[in-house]
Motif scaffolding. Structure first.
Motif, PDB file in Angstrom:
ATOM      1  N   THR A 134       0.722  -1.174   0.048  1.00 48.64           N
ATOM      2  CA  THR A 134       0.158   0.001   0.061  1.00 48.64           C
ATOM      3  C   THR A 134       0.777   1.102  -0.067  1.00 48.64           C
ATOM      4  N   PHE A 135       2.066   1.090   0.401  1.00 45.58           N
ATOM      5  CA  PHE A 135       3.063   2.228   0.600  1.00 45.58           C
ATOM      6  C   PHE A 135       3.183   2.738  -0.925  1.00 45.58           C
ATOM      7  N   LEU A 136       3.378   1.889  -1.726  1.00 45.75           N
ATOM      8  CA  LEU A 136       3.758   1.854  -3.212  1.00 45.75           C
ATOM      9  C   LEU A 136       2.636   2.062  -3.911  1.00 45.75           C
ATOM     10  N   GLU A 137       1.184   2.084  -3.612  1.00 42.32           N
ATOM     11  CA  GLU A 137      -0.146   2.162  -4.444  1.00 42.32           C
ATOM     12  C   GLU A 137      -0.130   3.712  -4.961  1.00 42.32           C
ATOM     13  N   PRO A 138      -0.394   3.767  -6.457  1.00 39.93           N
ATOM     14  CA  PRO A 138      -0.097   4.905  -7.000  1.00 39.93           C
ATOM     15  C   PRO A 138      -1.228   5.863  -7.324  1.00 39.93           C
ATOM     16  N   SER A 139      -2.403   5.798  -6.664  1.00 37.11           N
ATOM     17  CA  SER A 139      -3.668   6.361  -6.774  1.00 37.11           C
ATOM     18  C   SER A 139      -3.390   7.734  -6.626  1.00 37.11           C
ATOM     19  N   ALA A 140      -4.259   8.759  -7.227  1.00 38.06           N
ATOM     20  CA  ALA A 140      -3.858  10.142  -7.210  1.00 38.06           C
ATOM     21  C   ALA A 140      -4.269  10.621  -5.868  1.00 38.06           C
ATOM     22  N   GLN A 141      -5.211   9.630  -5.152  1.00 41.48           N
ATOM     23  CA  GLN A 141      -5.855  10.181  -3.745  1.00 41.48           C
ATOM     24  C   GLN A 141      -4.883   9.834  -2.796  1.00 41.48           C
ATOM     25  N   ARG A 142      -3.906   9.273  -3.128  1.00 43.55           N
ATOM     26  CA  ARG A 142      -2.694   8.547  -2.096  1.00 43.55           C
ATOM     27  C   ARG A 142      -3.376   7.758  -0.902  1.00 43.55           C
ATOM     28  N   PHE A 143      -4.348   6.746  -1.421  1.00 41.86           N
ATOM     29  CA  PHE A 143      -5.056   6.371  -0.325  1.00 41.86           C
ATOM     30  C   PHE A 143      -4.123   5.150   0.311  1.00 41.86           C
TER      31      PHE A 143
END
Length: 361
Positions: free
Chosen positions: A289-298
């Motif tokens: 999840t640290f590296l998850e790239p969503s624009a919202q930075r979920f």
């Protein structure tokens, strides 16, 4: 679950002197003060903490209590003097109940309702906690059955059912009856909790009773919980669909399926307390999840929630030790917390960690 940040700043800000990006400067800087290197020794006995990573036993409906005896034997040999579990304190639950717009789901999930017990005694949660603490402050070496029944009732009203169960189980069987504040409904609740599989009761309470301890400390913390933003769950679920999750399942599934077999419990606990288990927990979950790239930075919001929760849980443990220095404390917690517990506890001057692998051999 996570507090959603309404505005996220973007771009790189330059330092006034030299136009060095803040991110680069932060990466190059390292603190010179290291609390973990300043561990005394202090006068008197050390604080020692053994972190036992566990699966949640509530999922093993056919597990028999007798299967845990080898684990309890090894933990008892270490002789913990304080036991902390992954339960919310009655006082935190009382606080969360006052903010339902944020914490209603957390209260429903994690907080048993002590209102009926408090009504029976004429005490709210803070008053019941204060009364239990007052009893313990003058607790005799050989308390009467009536004193144990009264303390059990107070702990239930205080939102501390695990500690109530310790007092109930320390009573002779023929003294586990109504009276001194305990009523039939309270007795039924204690019996119900003891009958169902759970690491708090079947490990924490059972060990406390065996060792002659008087209470359990719930050190979980859900004050960082908040309702999810739209789309949050879907994004985190995608982050969790990764090869490390499948590697982790291949590691743990056979252990959990064999838990009821001879030696199965010890095999499971040795594995869950291994360095490999901690690494897989990070790679499959928080690292992903640290590296998850969503624009919202979920993903980073989820990681922030997780780190905050663990920091506050460890702060609760440190608070317990700070009020009674020189104790051996057993912290029973879900295995995904173990790595964070140990990393944060190791920062404390007056905490020495104990290797669970050595104790579980």
């Amino acid at each position: 679950m996570m507090r959603i940040v309404t505005r996220l700043t973007r771009g790189i800000t330059a330092l006034v002197a030299g136009s060095v990006p803040i991110a680069a400067a932060a990466q190059d800087y390292a603190p010179t003060f290291h609390p973990e290197r300043r561990k005394g020794p202090p006068p008197g006995p050390l604080n020692q903490v053994l972190v036992l990573g566990t699966t949640h036993l509530s999922s093993f409906r056919t597990l028999r209590r007798e299967a845990l005896v080898p684990l309890l034997d090894r933990l008892a040999t270490w002789r913990p003097e304080v036991i902390a579990t992954e339960d919310l304190s009655g006082l935190q639950c009382d606080s969360l109940r006052r903010y339902p717009s944020r914490y209603a789901d957390s209260v429903e999930t994690y907080c048993p309702d002590p209102a009926a017990w408090g009504k029976a005694l004429g005490l709210d949660v803070p008053a019941a906690n204060a009364a239990a603490e007052q009893m313990l402050a003058t607790w005799p070496a050989t308390p009467t059955a009536a004193q144990r029944r009264r303390l059990a009732a107070l702990f239930l009203a205080a939102g501390e059912p695990a500690s109530a169960a310790v007092q109930w189980r320390r009573l002779p069987e023929d003294e586990r009856r109504a009276g001194d504040g305990l009523d039939a409904a309270m007795l039924a609740e204690l019996a119900r909790r003891w009958a169902r599989p759970g690491e708090t009761e079947w490990i924490g309470v059972a060990l406390a009773v065996r060792l002659g301890l008087e209470r359990i400390y719930g050190v979980d913390d859900h004050s960082a919980d908040a309702p999810d933003a739209p789309g949050f769950g879907e994004v985190i679920a995608r982050a969790w669909d990764n090869p490390a999750v499948r590697e982790r399942q291949a590691f743990t599934d056979p252990l959990e399926k064999g838990v009821a077999q001879p030696g199965g419990v010890m095999a499971l606990y040795r594995a869950y307390n291994s360095p490999r288990a901690q690494e897989l927990a990070y790679r499959s979950d928080f690292g992903a999840t640290f590296l998850e790239p969503s624009a919202q930075r979920f993903g980073r919001m989820y990681l922030g929630y997780w780190e905050t929760r663990n920091l506050r849980m460890v702060a609760n443990i440190r608070d317990v030790l700070g009020r009674q220095p020189g104790k051996r404390l057993l912290a029973i917690v879900g295995a995904s917390h173990k790595g964070y517990y140990e990393a944060y506890l190791n920062q404390m001057h007056d905490v020495r960690l104990v290797d669970a692998e050595q104790v579980l051999r």
